[in-house]
Design an enzyme around this catalytic site. Structure first.
Site: not given
Length: 199
Positions: A38, A66-67, A78, A81, A90, A137, A150, A186
């Site tokens: 499957r 938080q997600d 990205r 940060h 995280k 990160h 995240y 950035d």
């Protein structure tokens, strides 16, 4: 709804290898998906296991609030940060596609302060990267599209944002692909030298 009653299958579905890394307190959670005709089944988070392997550092599964999810095109970077003290923990995973994920330790008291390490996260082995508070990160999308999830232990506070340019010569990150796009934010990020003065 199909129920799973075979204990061996249940154990297989829950199997996760936890790996230490070159960076102090960083962990990689590598699940072993159950695959059949499957497709596959894998568990993406288990609070008890997280607490067993990370809890001693002061972060517990119950701390996550938080997600979030991002989608990036191939070559997009990205980062890099971070958050000012006390920082942000995280749990990062790539739900679709693949990314080259980079961490830099910015905790002055850490034995790995200033060091970086890169990780491949993808939708093949479903590795999760635990990033403790006190790290920069960033990542680059390696596939045509990459979805990154995240799980974060505090609400976002823009006043605590810190950033270092992805191409800062002191960091010397070797991004695997030509950088196709970065955000204006950035592009305006500061230098590693300026960050050291702030820490």
């Amino acid at each position: 709804m199909e129920s799973v009653t075979d204990p061996a299958l249940v154990r297989k579905n829950c199997s996760v290898h936890v790996e230490t890394t070159e960076l102090t307190d960083v962990r990689v959670f590598r699940p072993v998906p159950h695959r059949d005709d499957r497709g596959l089944f894998t568990r993406t988070f288990e609070a008890g296991q997280f607490d067993e392997h990370v809890g001693a550092t002061g972060i517990l599964a119950a701390d996550f609030l938080q997600d979030s999810q991002s989608r990036s095109r191939r070559g997009v970077v990205r980062g890099m940060h971070g958050r000012a003290s006390p920082g942000e923990a995280k749990l990062v995973r790539c739900a679709h596609g693949a990314i080259y994920d980079v961490l830099v330790d910015i905790r002055r008291e850490s034995p790995t302060f200033g060091r970086k390490q890169a990780f491949r996260l993808d939708d093949v082995d479903f590795a999760h990267l635990y990033v403790p508070p006190g790290f920069l990160h960033g990542f680059q999308a390696l596939t045509e599209s990459a979805d990154v999830c995240y799980r974060i232990d505090r609400e976002h506070d823009p006043t605590a944002d810190i950033a270092v340019a992805h191409d800062d010569p002191r960091l010397a990150i070797s991004w695997p692909l030509p950088v196709s796009l970065i955000s204006e934010r950035d592009a305006a990020a500061g230098s590693w030298t300026a960050l050291l003065e702030r820490l």
